[in-house]
Write an enzyme that holds these catalytic residues in place. Structure first.
Site, mmCIF file in Angstrom:
data_model
loop_
_atom_site.group_PDB
_atom_site.id
_atom_site.type_symbol
_atom_site.label_atom_id
_atom_site.label_comp_id
_atom_site.label_asym_id
_atom_site.label_seq_id
_atom_site.Cartn_x
_atom_site.Cartn_y
_atom_site.Cartn_z
ATOM 1 N N HIS A 95 0.840 -1.196 0.000
ATOM 2 C CA HIS A 95 0.000 0.000 0.000
ATOM 3 C C HIS A 95 0.879 1.251 0.000
ATOM 4 C CE1 HIS A 95 -2.939 3.012 1.253
ATOM 5 N NE2 HIS A 95 -3.867 2.165 0.837
ATOM 6 N N GLU A 165 -3.813 1.747 -7.272
ATOM 7 C CA GLU A 165 -4.229 2.858 -6.416
ATOM 8 C C GLU A 165 -3.389 4.088 -6.750
ATOM 9 O OE1 GLU A 165 -3.362 2.244 -2.289
ATOM 10 O OE2 GLU A 165 -1.267 1.860 -2.756
#
Length: 248
Positions: A95, A165
């Site tokens: 992430h 993302e």
């Protein structure tokens, strides 16, 4: 190839025992679309709690991070064996917040991914570019660079879901258009096909993970290479169910 719609909820460092109970109960009683897989990822301290509460057959639990060792003198780290032991099935790796705040690099993410898969935990692998990289027109170069060390270490992609993302969209309220996301997802899939095979690439689910919410999720419905969402803040709210059902 038909790919099962996938929605992940990343609670980040949010929630309490009570609020997670409320979120899980909302999912347990929701009328969820048949063709969707849901994974919720609470903070590590609440993994066991969440697992004990989930009763909906389409909902499982994942962790937000894991280390490259199963046990040992690694204070503060999460073990994939322990994640698996409490009944969680997934882990988010790579992430952007881990890359930015904890200086995780592409090689570390690849090592974590390979180790988690080896130990039987499925992976939501995050990739994506910053605003400066987007402005410089190097988005595809960035995601290929991030994927390359993983491709060198992982040969079986059955238990990997990729989450694209765009860092500039996370937590900002900004979002890529559905058309832009489709173009990038298709390019990611083509790169996977080049490095593995077309069959492997066509089977891998690629999620969009930039400020997806109940208002914009449906706009991605007809995008062939957008296989779901990795949701941040909206996963804590009732609209999470709307996102899950956005392809109904």
């Amino acid at each position: 190839m038909a790919r099962t719609f996938f929605v992940g909820g990343n609670f980040k460092l949010n929630g309490s025992k009570q609020s997670i109970k409320e979120i899980v109960e909302r999912l347990n009683t929701a009328d969820l679309a048949d063709n969707v897989e849901v994974v919720i990822c609470p903070p590590a301290t609440y993994l066991d709690h969440a697992v004990s509460l989930v009763s909906h057959p389409q909902v499982t639990v994942g962790a937000q991070n894991a280390y490259t060792k199963a046990s040992g003198a690694y204070t503060g780290e999460n073990s994939v064996d322990q994640i698996k032991d409490v009944g969680a099935k997934w882990v988010i790796l790579g992430h952007s917040e881990r890359r930015t705040y904890f200086n995780e690099d592409d090689e570390q993410v690849a090592e974590k991914t390979a180790f988690a898969l080896e130990r039987g935990v499925s992976v939501i692998l995050c990739i994506g570019e910053t605003l400066d990289e987007k402005k410089a027109g190097v988005t595809l170069d960035v995601v290929k660079r991030q994927l390359t060390p993983v491709l060198e270490k992982v040969k079986d992609w059955t238990n990997v879901v990729i989450a694209y993302e765009p860092v500039w969209a996370i937590g900002t309220g900004l979002a890529a258009t559905a058309e832009d996301a489709q173009d990038i997802h298709a390019a990611i899939r083509d790169f996977l096909a080049e490095r593995t095979s077309r069959d492997v690439a066509d089977a891998v689910r690629i999620l969009y993970g930039g400020s997806a919410n109940g208002a914009n999720a449906a706009s991605f419905r007809d995008k062939a290479d957008v296989d779901g969402f990795l949701v941040g803040g909206a996963s804590l709210k009732p609209e999470f169910v709307d996102i899950i059902n956005s392809r109904r």
